[in-house]
Design an enzyme around this catalytic site. Structure first.
Site, short mmCIF file in Angstrom:
data_model
loop_
_atom_site.label_atom_id
_atom_site.label_comp_id
_atom_site.label_asym_id
_atom_site.label_seq_id
_atom_site.Cartn_x
_atom_site.Cartn_y
_atom_site.Cartn_z
N ASP A 1 1.11 1.03 -3.00
CA ASP A 1 -0.22 1.12 -3.61
C ASP A 1 -0.17 1.41 -5.10
O ASP A 1 -1.22 1.49 -5.74
CB ASP A 1 -1.05 2.18 -2.89
CG ASP A 1 -2.33 1.61 -2.30
OD1 ASP A 1 -2.38 0.38 -2.13
OD2 ASP A 1 -3.27 2.37 -2.03
N ASP B 1 -6.92 9.32 9.02
CA ASP B 1 -6.20 9.18 10.27
C ASP B 1 -6.93 9.92 11.41
O ASP B 1 -7.16 9.37 12.49
CB ASP B 1 -4.77 9.70 10.12
CG ASP B 1 -4.69 10.98 9.29
OD1 ASP B 1 -5.73 11.65 9.11
OD2 ASP B 1 -3.59 11.32 8.81
#
Length: 730
Positions: free
Chosen positions: A138, A440
Site C-alpha cells: 500500500d 477485521d
C-alpha cells in the site's frame, strides 16, 4: 452426507466447567454484597455522597464487566484436526488457496522482513499449482517490489530445500536463527549463503533509497513507476512475478512454483483509500481474475508461517462433510517469536488466545483478528448463509487459463482502480467492511450475524509467528487503535448489543462486548486509581473497617478474582512475573490507551475529528532491543499517554507517603490507620508497587529509555497540584 464419510475434526469440551461455574457464582454473590454495602451506607453529607456514588458506579461497572468476561469462560472447547483423513478423502480435490500478505510502509515494515513472510507461505506443504501468493504494497514502493523480485529467484532454491528436508519454520531468517552454524550441512550452508546475499542486496537498496540501475533497466516491471508521484498519488502497479500456469516457472528441481503477484492499488488524493480494508478488497477482486482460489488466507507482513501444515489444518474444518458447510472462516491465534520469558508488555495476549477465544469458539466462533485467518472466498465476498449451502470442491475455475500474462495484468489492474467501488456494495456487504479502524473484527461480526460460524484452531505448533511491540509506547498506541475501533463497533449498525440480537448467541454477543467496551473501562479505572488514594491522604475511609463483617465480600472478591486470574495465566503457559507485568500493562492501557480511544471516538461521533490507521513499527534500534531482552521497560519518548500514567503513579506515591507521615506524626499511629482504612492502604500500596518501573524511569535511570526530564517535571507538578487541590476541596 456421502458414504465413506471420514471425520476431519473433533471438538472436546474443556474439563472443570461445573467447578468453575460454581466458583464464578460465589464471586457474583460477593459482588452483589459489595453493591449492597454501597447502597446501605450512603453518607448523608453531600460531598461524601457524591464520592461514594462515584465508587458505587465504578464498582457496578466492574461487576457488570466481570459478568461479560465470564461468557467465554462458561463453555470453552478445544479442536483437534485429522489431517490424515483429509489426505485420504480429499487429496485429489484440494481447493485453490490464495494467500494475501499486506504491507503499507517500507520504513516501518522492512522489505527483508516482508519477503521472509512471503517465502514462508510459498513453501507450504500444499500442491503448488493450487497455491497463489499476493503481496499488497500500500506504499507502492519500488524497494518492496525489488525485494519481491529477489525473493522470486531465491524461492527456486528455498522451496525444494524446505520440502526435501521437511524443515520448520519455513521463513529463512527464523530457520537459520534456530540452527547452530556448527551443525549446518553442505546444502544448508549453500542455501544460507544465497539468502544472506539476497538479504544484503535488499538492505543495501533500502539504505541507499533506490534500486540498482542495472536491475531497473533490465526489468520491465520497474517502468510502471514512471507515473509514481507519491504514496498517495500513483497508478495501479500490478506484476505477475511468477506465473504458476507457465510450464517454465519451475524451481531448481523442475517442480512447478506457486503463482506470485505484486499489487499496489491505485491511490489518488481525492479518494479515501480505506486503509487495510481497502487493500484487502482490491486483492479480493484482482485475485478473482488471476487465480480465484476458493480459500483465502490473509497474514500480516510480519507474521511468517511457522507450521507448513496450517492450510491442511484449516481445510479439516472447511471441508468436513458434516459440519464444514456452516464454517465461514478458521482463525489461528497471534503468537510472537520475540517475546521474553516474562512478557514485559503483555504482548502475547495469552489469556485472550488460550482462554477467551476457545470459550468464544464454544458460543459460535472467535472474532476475525485480521491475520492468520482462512476464509471461504464466496462468504467473504458477501454470500449469505443457507442450510442448503454446499461448496463444490471439484470446481476447476480456480485459475484463469484463457488470457496471457499481459492481458491478465491489464484486466486485473482495472479492478484495483480508485473509482471501481463507487456505487457498489464493496465495503458494505462485500469484502471487508469500511468505516472502522478494526475492519477485521467488524467484518467477522457481520459474517457471523448472517448465520455463519467460525472456528478457532490452536495447534500445538503455532501456525504463525510475528513481531511483538518492544516499547511501551508501541504497545499503548496499538491498543489505542484497537480499543477505539472496537468501541466504534458498538455504536455502529453492526453493534453486538442492538443489531446482532437474535442473529448470534448471547454468549458470543457478550464476548464481543468484552473488547468493544475496552475504552469505557478507562473511566472506572481512572476513578479507582485516584479517588481512594487522595481520600487516604485526607484520612477519610471509603471502605469497611477491619472489624466490619462487610470487609468479607470485598476481601473475597478481590482475592478470588486475582487468584483465578493468576491460575488462569499460569495454566496458559505464563509465569508469575509475567502475570504481574500483565496487571501493570492492564492498568496503563486502561488509564491511557483506552481513555484516548474513548475521547477520540466521542469527538469523531460529534464530527470533530477523524480516525487514522496507525501502523505499529517493526523496526527497533539496537539499544532498545538490548533493554527489551533484559526486560527493562522502554519509555524514552514524550507522549500524552506517558504524562497521564506518570501523573497517576506520582499521585499514588505522594498520597501513600503523605499517609505514612501523618500516621507516624499522629498519636494513633500506623495500626489505627490500617484498621480504619485497610483496603485503601492496600490499594494505594499495590498501585505504588506496580508502578515501580515507572518511578525508575522517572527518577533513577540514566539511559535513553528513561522518561524525558521535561515529562517527569510536568507530571510531578500535575500530581502535586492534584493532591493539594483535593486536600483543600475535601
Amino acid at each position: 452426507m456421502e458414504s465413506g464419510y471420514l471425520q476431519l475434526f473433533e471438538t472436546k469440551e474443556a474439563k472443570g466447567r461445573v467447578v468453575y461455574r460454581v466458583f464464578a457464582a460465589s464471586i457474583f454473590v460477593g459482588i452483589c454484597l459489595i453493591w449492597s454495602y454501597r447502597v446501605k451506607f450512603l453518607p448523608e453529607d453531600e460531598g461524601g455522597r457524591w464520592v461514594w456514588l462515584g465508587l458505587f458506579a465504578a464498582e457496578v461497572w466492574f461487576g457488570f464487566y466481570w459478568v461479560l468476561t465470564q461468557a467465554p469462560r462458561w463453555n470453552p472447547i478445544h479442536r483437534l484436526t485429522f489431517k490424515h483423513n483429509l489426505s485420504k478423502r480429499h487429496e485429489g480435490e484440494l481447493p485453490g488457496v490464495d494467500i494475501f500478505v499486506c504491507t503499507a510502509d517500507p520504513d516501518m515494515e522492512p522489505p527483508a522482513m516482508v519477503i521472509s513472510t512471503v517465502l514462508s507461505v510459498m513453501a507450504y506443504d500444499y500442491p503448488p499449482e493450487k497455491l497463489s501468493v499476493y503481496l499488497s504494497d500500500d506504499a507502492g514502493s519500488e524497494l518492496t517490489y525489488y525485494a519481491l523480485m529477489q525473493a522470486s529467484q531465491f524461492a527456486k532454491h528455498w522451496i525444494p530445500f524446505c520440502k526435501k528436508f521437511n524443515i520448520q519454520p519455513r521463513s529463512p531468517p527464523a530457520y537459520f536463527d534456530s540452527q547452530s552454524s556448527d551443525h549446518l550441512g553442505k546444502e544448508e550452508v549453500f542455501i544460507q549463503k544465497l539468502y544472506k546475499e539476497m538479504e544484503s542486496r535488499i538492505n543495501t537498496a533500502v539504505e541507499l533509497g533506490r534500486v540498482p540501475e542495472e536491475i531497473r533497466s533490465s526489468s520491465e516491471g520497474f517502468s510502471q513507476w514512471k507515473s509514481y508521484v507519491s504514496r498517495r498519488d500513483h497508478d495501479t502497479f500490478l506484476q505477475i512475478v511468477i506465473d504458476g500456469r507457465d510450464p517454465k516457472a519451475t524451481d531448481v528441481e523442475g517442480s512447478v512454483l506457486p503463482t506470485l503477484v505484486y499489487l499496489a492499488r491505485e491511490k489518488r488524493p481525492q479518494y479515501f483509500h480505506n486503509f487495510k480494508a481497502g487493500a484487502m478488497n482490491a486483492l479480493l477482486r484482482v485475485s478473482s481474475q488471476i487465480s480465484n482460489g476458493q480459500i483465502i488466507l490473509n497474514v500480516d507482513c510480519d507474521m511468517y508461517s511457522n507450521n507448513s501444515d496450517a492450510i491442511r489444518d484449516a481445510l479439516c474444518f472447511l471441508m468436513d462433510e458434516e459440519k464444514g458447510h456452516e464454517i465461514a472462516y478458521v482463525q489461528f491465534p497471534q503468537k510472537f517469536n520475540n517475546v521474553m520469558k516474562n512478557d514485559i508488555y503483555a504482548s502475547t495476549l495469552r489469556v485472550i488466545s488460550e482462554v477467551e477465544f476457545p470459550g468464544l469458539d464454544g458460543s459460535g466462533g472467535p472474532l476475525y483478528i485480521g491475520t492468520g485467518c482462512f476464509h471461504r472466498r464466496d462468504v467473504l465476498c458477501g454470500k449469505k448463509y443457507s442450510k442448503k449451502y454446499r461448496n463444490d470442491w471439484n470446481s476447476k475455475n480456480y485459475r484463469n487459463f484463457k488470457d496471457n500474462v499481459t492481458e491478465l495484468e491489464e484486466k486485473s489492474k482495472q479492478l484495483a482502480n480508485c473509482s471501481y467501488e463507487e456505487n457498489t456494495q464493496w465495503g458494505k456487504e462485500m469484502g471487508l467492511r469500511y468505516g472502522c479502524p478494526v475492519e477485521d473484527v467488524i467484518t467477522g461480526l457481520s459474517i457471523q450475524s448472517q448465520g455463519w460460524k467460525s472456528v478457532y484452531c490452536n495447534p500445538e505448533r503455532g501456525a504463525f509467528l510475528g513481531v511483538a511491540p518492544t516499547s511501551l509506547i508501541q504497545t499503548l498506541v496499538q491498543h489505542k487503535r484497537w480499543s477505539e475501533g472496537d468501541f466504534q463497533i458498538i455504536l455502529s449498525r453492526y453493534s453486538p448489543v442492538r443489531c446482532a440480537r437474535g442473529k448470534i448467541s448471547l454468549g458470543l454477543r457478550m464476548g464481543y462486548c468484552i473488547y468493544c467496551l475496552w475504552a469505557v473501562n478507562s473511566l472506572a479505572t481512572l476513578y479507582y486509581s485516584i479517588i481512594p488514594s487522595v481520600y487516604l491522604l485526607k484520612g477519610v475511609p471509603l471502605f469497611p473497617q477491619v472489624s466490619s463483617p462487610w470487609l468479607i465480600p470485598f476481601t473475597y472478591v478481590i482475592f478470588a478474582k486475582y487468584a483465578a486470574s493468576l491460575v488462569e495465566f499460569l495454566l496458559a503457559g505464563g509465569t508469575i512475573l509475567g502475570w504481574w507485568n500483565e496487571q501493570r500493562i492492564w492498568l496503563y492501557k486502561r488509564t491511557s490507551s483506552y481513555l484516548f480511544a474513548l475521547i477520540d471516538t466521542v469527538l469523531k461521533t460529534l464530527g470533530l475529528s477523524n480516525s487514522a490507521f496507525v501502523i505499529t513499527a517493526k523496526v527497533t534500534d539496537q539499544e532498545i532491543s538490548q533493554r527489551y531482552e533484559k526486560e527493562i521497560m522502554e519509555f524514552g519518548a514524550s507522549s500524552p499517554m506517558f504524562t497521564i500514567i506518570a501523573t497517576i503513579s506520582l499521585v499514588n506515591v505522594l498520597c501513600f507517603l503523605g499517609m505514612l507521615k501523618k500516621a507516624v506524626e499522629s498519636g494513633s499511629g500506623l495500626v489505627m490507620t490500617f484498621q480504619t482504612m485497610v483496603l485503601q492502604v492496600l490499594l494505594c500500596g499495590i498501585l505504588v508497587l506496580i508502578n515501580w518501573p515507572l518511578y525508575q524511569g522517572l527518577f533513577f535511570r540514566t539511559d535513553k529509555g528513561k522518561m524525558p526530564t521535561s515529562l517527569a517535571i510536568k507530571s510531578f507538578i500535575l500530581a502535586l497540584a492534584t493532591c493539594i487541590s483535593f486536600s483543600f476541596l475535601l
